[in-house]
Every structure is written in structure tokens, then in C-alpha cells.
Motif scaffolding. Structure first.
Motif, PDB file in Angstrom:
ATOM      1  N   PHE A 115       0.825  -1.203   0.000  1.00  0.00           N
ATOM      2  CA  PHE A 115       0.000   0.000   0.000  1.00  0.00           C
ATOM      3  C   PHE A 115       0.862   1.258   0.000  1.00  0.00           C
ATOM      4  N   VAL A 116       1.871   1.286   0.877  1.00  0.00           N
ATOM      5  CA  VAL A 116       2.761   2.457   0.968  1.00  0.00           C
ATOM      6  C   VAL A 116       3.501   2.668  -0.341  1.00  0.00           C
ATOM      7  N   ASP A 117       4.071   1.586  -0.882  1.00  0.00           N
ATOM      8  CA  ASP A 117       4.806   1.693  -2.143  1.00  0.00           C
ATOM      9  C   ASP A 117       3.881   2.135  -3.275  1.00  0.00           C
ATOM     10  N   GLY A 118       2.651   1.624  -3.268  1.00  0.00           N
ATOM     11  CA  GLY A 118       1.699   1.978  -4.314  1.00  0.00           C
ATOM     12  C   GLY A 118       1.322   3.445  -4.287  1.00  0.00           C
ATOM     13  N   THR A 119       1.077   3.976  -3.104  1.00  0.00           N
ATOM     14  CA  THR A 119       0.698   5.395  -3.015  1.00  0.00           C
ATOM     15  C   THR A 119       1.826   6.318  -3.452  1.00  0.00           C
ATOM     16  N   GLN A 120       3.070   5.868  -3.332  1.00  0.00           N
ATOM     17  CA  GLN A 120       4.226   6.684  -3.698  1.00  0.00           C
ATOM     18  C   GLN A 120       4.648   6.498  -5.157  1.00  0.00           C
ATOM     19  N   SER A 121       4.032   5.556  -5.857  1.00  0.00           N
ATOM     20  CA  SER A 121       4.429   5.252  -7.231  1.00  0.00           C
ATOM     21  C   SER A 121       4.029   6.373  -8.189  1.00  0.00           C
ATOM     22  N   ARG A 122       4.894   6.617  -9.185  1.00  0.00           N
ATOM     23  CA  ARG A 122       4.578   7.607 -10.220  1.00  0.00           C
ATOM     24  C   ARG A 122       3.333   7.187 -11.014  1.00  0.00           C
ATOM     25  N   TYR A 123       3.104   5.852 -11.080  1.00  0.00           N
ATOM     26  CA  TYR A 123       1.951   5.378 -11.835  1.00  0.00           C
ATOM     27  C   TYR A 123       0.634   5.783 -11.158  1.00  0.00           C
TER      28      TYR A 123
ATOM     29  N   ASN B 265       6.418   7.570 -21.729  1.00  0.00           N
ATOM     30  CA  ASN B 265       5.319   8.138 -22.520  1.00  0.00           C
ATOM     31  C   ASN B 265       4.385   7.048 -23.038  1.00  0.00           C
ATOM     32  N   GLY B 266       4.936   5.852 -23.281  1.00  0.00           N
ATOM     33  CA  GLY B 266       4.090   4.731 -23.697  1.00  0.00           C
ATOM     34  C   GLY B 266       3.117   4.327 -22.609  1.00  0.00           C
ATOM     35  N   VAL B 267       3.583   4.401 -21.365  1.00  0.00           N
ATOM     36  CA  VAL B 267       2.703   4.098 -20.233  1.00  0.00           C
ATOM     37  C   VAL B 267       1.614   5.165 -20.132  1.00  0.00           C
ATOM     38  N   ARG B 268       2.017   6.444 -20.305  1.00  0.00           N
ATOM     39  CA  ARG B 268       1.043   7.539 -20.238  1.00  0.00           C
ATOM     40  C   ARG B 268      -0.028   7.387 -21.325  1.00  0.00           C
ATOM     41  N   ASP B 269       0.412   7.022 -22.524  1.00  0.00           N
ATOM     42  CA  ASP B 269      -0.537   6.844 -23.625  1.00  0.00           C
ATOM     43  C   ASP B 269      -1.525   5.721 -23.326  1.00  0.00           C
ATOM     44  N   HIS B 270      -1.015   4.627 -22.762  1.00  0.00           N
ATOM     45  CA  HIS B 270      -1.882   3.497 -22.416  1.00  0.00           C
ATOM     46  C   HIS B 270      -2.903   3.902 -21.353  1.00  0.00           C
ATOM     47  N   ILE B 271      -2.461   4.626 -20.332  1.00  0.00           N
ATOM     48  CA  ILE B 271      -3.375   5.057 -19.263  1.00  0.00           C
ATOM     49  C   ILE B 271      -4.425   6.012 -19.816  1.00  0.00           C
ATOM     50  N   SER B 272      -4.027   6.885 -20.728  1.00  0.00           N
ATOM     51  CA  SER B 272      -4.998   7.797 -21.354  1.00  0.00           C
ATOM     52  C   SER B 272      -6.058   7.022 -22.116  1.00  0.00           C
ATOM     53  N   TYR B 273      -5.616   5.984 -22.835  1.00  0.00           N
ATOM     54  CA  TYR B 273      -6.552   5.146 -23.587  1.00  0.00           C
ATOM     55  C   TYR B 273      -7.524   4.438 -22.640  1.00  0.00           C
ATOM     56  N   VAL B 274      -6.986   3.884 -21.551  1.00  0.00           N
ATOM     57  CA  VAL B 274      -7.823   3.189 -20.569  1.00  0.00           C
ATOM     58  C   VAL B 274      -8.830   4.151 -19.952  1.00  0.00           C
TER      59      VAL B 274
ATOM     60  N   PRO C 299       4.070  -3.653 -11.834  1.00  0.00           N
ATOM     61  CA  PRO C 299       5.171  -4.386 -12.492  1.00  0.00           C
ATOM     62  C   PRO C 299       4.954  -4.511 -14.008  1.00  0.00           C
ATOM     63  N   LEU C 300       3.706  -4.610 -14.438  1.00  0.00           N
ATOM     64  CA  LEU C 300       3.417  -4.687 -15.874  1.00  0.00           C
ATOM     65  C   LEU C 300       3.612  -3.336 -16.540  1.00  0.00           C
ATOM     66  N   TYR C 301       3.334  -2.244 -15.790  1.00  0.00           N
ATOM     67  CA  TYR C 301       3.642  -0.909 -16.309  1.00  0.00           C
ATOM     68  C   TYR C 301       5.152  -0.744 -16.479  1.00  0.00           C
ATOM     69  N   ASP C 302       5.916  -1.320 -15.550  1.00  0.00           N
ATOM     70  CA  ASP C 302       7.382  -1.281 -15.687  1.00  0.00           C
ATOM     71  C   ASP C 302       7.819  -2.006 -16.958  1.00  0.00           C
ATOM     72  N   GLU C 303       7.155  -3.130 -17.241  1.00  0.00           N
ATOM     73  CA  GLU C 303       7.487  -3.896 -18.446  1.00  0.00           C
ATOM     74  C   GLU C 303       7.170  -3.081 -19.696  1.00  0.00           C
ATOM     75  N   LEU C 304       6.015  -2.404 -19.694  1.00  0.00           N
ATOM     76  CA  LEU C 304       5.660  -1.550 -20.832  1.00  0.00           C
ATOM     77  C   LEU C 304       6.640  -0.387 -20.955  1.00  0.00           C
ATOM     78  N   LYS C 305       7.064   0.166 -19.835  1.00  0.00           N
ATOM     79  CA  LYS C 305       8.023   1.272 -19.839  1.00  0.00           C
ATOM     80  C   LYS C 305       9.331   0.844 -20.498  1.00  0.00           C
ATOM     81  N   SER C 306       9.754  -0.400 -20.243  1.00  0.00           N
ATOM     82  CA  SER C 306      10.994  -0.881 -20.860  1.00  0.00           C
ATOM     83  C   SER C 306      10.851  -1.053 -22.370  1.00  0.00           C
ATOM     84  N   LEU C 307       9.612  -1.248 -22.849  1.00  0.00           N
ATOM     85  CA  LEU C 307       9.369  -1.450 -24.272  1.00  0.00           C
ATOM     86  C   LEU C 307       9.027  -0.155 -25.002  1.00  0.00           C
ATOM     87  N   ARG C 308       8.283   0.749 -24.357  1.00  0.00           N
ATOM     88  CA  ARG C 308       7.787   1.951 -25.012  1.00  0.00           C
ATOM     89  C   ARG C 308       8.158   3.250 -24.303  1.00  0.00           C
ATOM     90  N   GLY C 309       8.846   3.130 -23.191  1.00  0.00           N
ATOM     91  CA  GLY C 309       9.215   4.330 -22.448  1.00  0.00           C
ATOM     92  C   GLY C 309       8.060   4.812 -21.573  1.00  0.00           C
TER      93      GLY C 309
END
Length: 390
Positions: A293-301, A343-352, A331-341
Motif C-alpha cells: 500500500f505504501v509503495d503503491g501510493t508513492q508510485s509515479r503510476y 510516454n508509452g505508459v502515459r498513452d496506455h493510461i490515457s486510452y484506458v 510491475p506490468l507498467y514497468d514492463e511496458l516502460k521498458s518497451l515503449r518508455g
């Protein structure tokens, strides 16, 4: 209605008392659950009570069950001096006015059948025994049920004080039973299973099954008497906790989406309470969840999800939600970040955020996990295709 077996009944007489209501079950075919009950709450409760006396594996001879009169009075909380005359009036009303209008799919249309469920009730003013004979036409909906049926606790029906509460409870049970079945057995996609826990029904269909097509014409009145007050009873007296959302089509309310959870029944873990290993494991699980919970609240995601209104302020203070995101989604966002950076994570979240529907908010971590899992598959296929082209 091929799933209903119309075999001849056996000759075993059933004499039933209600001294263990908490253990009694009612089983009915889903076509009957979705039918129109043309009756008020008293005939409907008498019917439910009588159905609970049927042994589906050993059907009653001549469609007859026997109930205890005194326990029947207790079931209806009738204790005044007029209870016998009131009982007589209720039976007369049930036999003269009450019937089910059953609708069954038949090719491209529907086949309708009107059935008086209990044409005969016999009792003696001096005896405790009440004989109830079911209409043979209703029996296929009550016995030898192999599929497309719903079972629920008689104790849940006892305290419900309106016909709308009973009808709505049975319909919700029909959907939630399917959620439990397919969650355990498989055979449906995750989104299909979730729809059983978050069932949707059009206002038109809800009016049909509650027999309010010509009543409560103003939606405000319909909502009060057919939704709000029945759900208050259901939430207070049954195993369910239910909320709902209204879905508009244009300016009118077109459908209702229910959100069903089952109240937790405490397990008998008293024997574990002095077990050091059990207590240590329980303490460690709690500590692990708090850290997630603590780690999640502090995450950039988390900030990204908040910025796009995918998460609410209340979500970020909910320990199970944030722990679930940190453990299963980030952890899956981290995997996407390694593939698309990033900004790729931001684009995915915007789509969702653009695609997220109201029904997903009750299990946001699971929804986001499924969304990123599906997107990662697409990303990896795209990358593999690009590598092949090079």
C-alpha cells in the motif's frame, strides 16, 4: 425449455416442518425466476415456502407437500387472534388471483404460459397439518433441475416485506449464482464472469418482471418502490450487499447495472487463535499488504492514474486497491516502460481512461491488470513483426 425434465413423479409422501429454516433451500428454474408473478407478497411467500419443502431428488407423490400450520404462522409472523381467518383469506386470494406468467424462448419469439401454482390447499381447523398440492404444470420448473436453475436460502426470503424485494432478490441470486459457478468451473472469459456479478437489466425488462409496466410511471417513484426500498431490505436481511448505477440513453434512464457482493460469513478459526505459526503468518501478510500500500501510493503510476481520473481520492486510501495495483499492475507498467518508455505508459493510461466504463470501478485493480496484459500482448506482437521486417 429442453433443460426441464418432465418425468413422472415418484410415490414418496413428504411431510415437512420448518424448524430449521436457516438450512432450507429453494430451487427454481431460471424461466420461472424471470417470469411475471401476478400476485402480492403473501401468496408469493407461501409459494416460496412450499417450494422449499420439495425434495428435488425425490419428488412428492401427486405433487403434494405437507406444512405445519403453526410454523407457517410463525414464518409470516402472524400471532394475533385472527390468524386463522387471515390465513384462510390469503389462501383464497392466492388461488383466485395469483398466477405466474412464464415466458420461454421459442424459436425467434416467445411462448407464454399462465400457471396458477397452487390450486389446492387443504387443512382442518383442529389439526396442525396443511396439505399443499402444486399444479402439475409448475412442477417441471421445480424438480429434476439439471441446468439453468437457481438455488437460494429460504432464510433470505423470510424477512423480505414486499413482492418487489422478493422478485429482485431472486433475479440477483440467478445472476450471482452464475458468477460463482463460472468463477469456480471456468468456461467463460473474465469479462463475462464479471457481468454476472455486475448484471445489467433494461428498465423495460425490470418493469416486466416486477409487473409494474403500468405502475409508477414517473421514474422517481419507480426507483423508490422497485429499487431503493427493496434493496434496503435485501442489504439488511439477506446474504447480499447490492448497489446500482443508472445508465442513460439520451435523457432517459435506459437500464440499471447492479453491483453484487456477498456478505462474508466468519469461518470458525477459533482453533487457530493460539497457534503461533498461524498468528505469525497472519501478521506477516498484514505487514506485506501495508508495505505494498505504501509503495503503491508513492508510485509515479498512481499519480498518472489520478491525473486521468482513473483512480479517485478514495481509491488511493483503500489498502486492498493500492496493494493490488502495486503487486499486480505496476510491475506490468514497468514492463511496458521498458518497451515503449514512460510516454508509452502515459498513452496506455490515457486510452484506458477514455474506455473505462462505470461497471469497472468496483474492481479497478483487476480491470487495469487485464487492460495492461492485453496491451502488452499487442506491443510484443508489433515488436516481433518489426524485427522480422528488418
Amino acid at each position: 425449455m429442453n433443460s426441464i425434465n418432465k418425468n413422472k413423479l415418484t410415490d414418496n409422501k413428504q411431510v415437512t416442518h420448518l424448524n430449521e429454516i436457516s438450512k432450507r433451500k429453494v430451487a427454481e428454474h431460471n424461466d420461472l425466476i424471470s417470469s411475471v408473478a401476478k400476485m402480492d407478497k403473501t401468496p408469493l411467500k407461501i409459494f416460496e415456502l412450499a417450494v422449499s419443502a420439495i425434495d428435488t431428488e425425490n419428488p412428492p407423490r401427486d405433487n403434494i407437500v405437507y406444512l405445519s400450520k403453526e410454523e407457517l404462522f410463525s414464518f409470516f409472523k402472524v400471532d394475533d387472534s385472527n390468524k386463522h381467518s387471515r390465513f384462510k383469506r390469503s389462501i383464497e386470494k392466492m388461488q383466485k388471483q395469483a398466477y405466474f406468467e412464464v415466458r420461454v424462448q421459442a424459436g425467434e419469439g416467445y411462448e407464454f404460459e399462465s400457471i396458477v401454482p397452487i390450486p389446492t390447499v387443504k387443512w382442518n381447523s383442529y389439526d396442525d397439518e396443511v396439505m399443499v398440492r402444486f399444479n402439475p404444470d409448475i412442477m417441471p420448473y421445480l424438480i429434476d433441475l439439471k441446468q439453468n436453475f437457481t438455488q437460494y436460502a429460504l432464510s433470505d426470503v423470510v424477512e423480505l416485506n414486499s413482492k418487489y424485494s422478493i422478485i429482485l432478490y431472486k433475479w440477483l441470486s440467478m445472476s450471482y449464482n452464475q458468477f460463482e459457478y463460472y468463477s469456480a468451473k471456468g468456461g467463460r472469459r473474465d469479462d463475462q464472469v464479471e457481468k454476472y456479478r455486475n448484471p445489467s437489466i433494461s428498465v423495460k425488462e425490470l418493469r416486466r418482471i416486477t409487473d409494474t409496466v403500468n405502475e409508477y410511471q414517473r421514474f422517481q417513484h419507480f426507483e423508490t418502490w422497485v429499487l431503493k426500498r427493496p434493496l434496503e431490505e435485501i442489504n439488511e436481511h439477506t446474504h447480499f450487499k447490492v448497489t446500482y448505477d443508472k445508465v442513460k440513453k439520451g435523457r432517459a434512464i435506459d437500464s440499471i447495472v447492479f453491483h453484487i457482493t456477498k456478505k462474508r460469513v466468519a469461518d470458525d478459526n477459533s482453533y487457530k487463535q493460539n497457534d503461533p505459526a498461524y498468528l505469525a503468518e497472519k501478521e506477516q501478510k498484514t505487514a506485506d499488504q501495508i508495505q505494498l500500500f505504501v509503495d503503491g501510493t508513492q508510485s509515479r503510476y498512481t499519480k498518472m492514474l489520478r491525473d486521468k481520473w482513473v483512480l479517485s481520492g478514495a481509491d488511493t486510501t483503500d489498502i486492498p486497491i493500492m496493494a493490488g495495483l502495486q503487486k499486480n499492475v505496476y510491475p506490468l507498467y514497468d514492463e511496458l516502460k521498458s518497451l515503449r518508455g514512460l510516454n508509452g505508459v502515459r498513452d496506455h493510461i490515457s486510452y484506458v481512461a477514455d474506455k473505462k466504463e462505470g461497471t469497472t470501478k468496483r474492481n479497478i485493480a483487476k480491470y487495469l491488470k487485464k487492460a495492461i496484459e492485453q496491451y502488452l500482448v499487442t506491443v510484443k506482437i508489433q515488436d516481433k513483426t518489426q524485427d522480422t521486417d528488418i
